[in-house]
Structure formats: C-alpha cells, structure tokens
Write a protein that holds these residues in place. Structure first.
Motif, mmCIF file in Angstrom:
data_model
loop_
_atom_site.group_PDB
_atom_site.id
_atom_site.type_symbol
_atom_site.label_atom_id
_atom_site.label_comp_id
_atom_site.label_asym_id
_atom_site.label_seq_id
_atom_site.Cartn_x
_atom_site.Cartn_y
_atom_site.Cartn_z
ATOM 1 N N SER A 104 18.181 69.932 31.816
ATOM 2 C CA SER A 104 18.917 70.980 32.719
ATOM 3 C C SER A 104 19.205 70.255 33.965
ATOM 4 N N THR B 135 15.386 71.634 38.170
ATOM 5 C CA THR B 135 14.073 71.288 37.916
ATOM 6 C C THR B 135 13.312 72.292 38.573
ATOM 7 N N ARG B 136 12.315 72.724 37.832
ATOM 8 C CA ARG B 136 11.391 73.659 38.520
ATOM 9 C C ARG B 136 10.535 72.793 39.423
ATOM 10 N N GLY B 137 10.165 73.654 40.412
ATOM 11 C CA GLY B 137 9.239 72.947 41.445
ATOM 12 C C GLY B 137 9.364 74.300 42.633
ATOM 13 N N ARG B 138 8.577 73.706 43.881
ATOM 14 C CA ARG B 138 8.351 74.624 45.067
ATOM 15 C C ARG B 138 8.966 74.018 46.216
#
Length: 196
Positions: free
Chosen positions: A42, A45-48
């Motif tokens: 994808s 990206t997953r994150g904070r």
C-alpha cells in the motif's frame, strides 16, 4: 469460467482513484484462484503523526488604543520632541489669531487711507502692533505653561487659548483704528441715531 472476485476483494485491491485524473491505459487483470499472488504494498503506511506544541509569543508589547492625540502615543511625558512637533502643536487654534489679524489689517488700511499722515509711520505702527500681538501670544503660552501644566498637571494639546487672547488684542487694535477714522465714526453715530 473463472470465478469473479467478490465486491470487497475488488475494492481492496484497487488504489485510490483521483476523479479528475486521466483514465489508466492498462486494465489490471484479476488474480486467478490457482496462483495466489503476494499482496501489493500500500502507498500508505500506518503510523502516528508527530505533533509539536507551539507556545504563543508576542513580538511587541501592547499598544494602547482609544481616544487621545495619535502622535503622543508611546511617548514619555518628559521625553524631548522634535521642533516640527512643537510647531504643529502651536498651529492648532491659529484660525482665531489669523482672522483677527486680517480684521486688524483691514481696519488699519481704512485708517491709513483716511488719514493725512505718512505711510511709513503707519507701516511702523502696524508692524509694532503685530510684534506686540506675538508677545501677547508668547506671554499667554508662558502663563498657561506655568499655571495649567506645572500647577494643575494638565497637558495642553493645542494653543487655542493663546491664539484667542492674541486675537482679542488684534481685534481691539482694529476697532481702535476705526475709532480714529472720522467718516467711520460719523456713519456709526448716524446708524445709532436711526435706532434711538
């Protein structure tokens, strides 16, 4: 006939589309069940997200607003000011002394044209009158400074009072010139006799 992928599988495999973008040139083929392919990476990206706190700082101090004279904002009471500032302050209210000066000049002109005396002597009289009026103006400014500013603690923003005092003096001189003109006094007594 190969199985069609379910609706949920089709939407998960498709990247997000821009509605205003040009249509793609190649159509992606759906995966076949016999050869399962590796899931695509994808672009997201997953994150904070990192959030930094900012403290609000003011670049300069509070400037007072409201009523008052704009050029005096931000000055200390005894701070020295420029000569142009003092001249602007002295000009406020000058319409009183200017009008009285014009009146005195007209009355002086009537007196000069009606008398038999020398024009040079009359010119000296008018010059001395203007000098005395300037002295009256300066004296009233000095008295106002001593009484209003030093004794009473008030701030004078204009010179209107001093201009009025000088204007009264000039008006009095103008009337004195008219009283010395014979035909003006004759006309005045005639007008008074009409109403008496």
């Amino acid at each position: 006939m190969p199985e069609q992928p379910q609706w949920s599988e089709r939407t998960l495999d498709m990247p997000p589309q821009d509605p205003w973008a040009e249509p793609p040139t190649a159509v992606p083929t759906p995966p076949t069940p016999s050869a399962p392919s590796a899931p695509e990476q994808s672009p997201f990206t997953r994150g904070r997200a990192r959030v930094t706190q900012r403290t609000q700082q003011f670049s300069h101090e509070h400037e007072p607003t409201g009523t008052g004279w704009p050029e005096e904002a931000g000055h200390a009471p005894h701070e020295p000011r420029s000569l142009s500032w003092h001249i602007r302050r002295l000009r406020r209210g000058s319409e009183w002394s200017n009008a009285a000066l014009i009146f005195a000049f007209v009355c002086w002109g009537i007196w000069v044209l009606s008398s038999e005396g020398s024009f040079v002597t009359a010119g000296i009289v008018f010059f001395v009158t203007v000098c005395v009026a300037a002295g009256v103006f300066a004296l009233s400014r000095l008295v106002g400074r001593l009484v209003l500013e030093r004794q009473m603690g008030r701030v004078r923003h204009t010179a209107r009072g001093s201009h009025m005092v000088a204007g009264l003096f000039l008006a009095g001189v103008g009337f004195a010139h008219l009283r010395q003109t014979e035909w003006v006094m004759d006309a005045f007594h005639w007008m008074v006799g009409l109403f008496s």
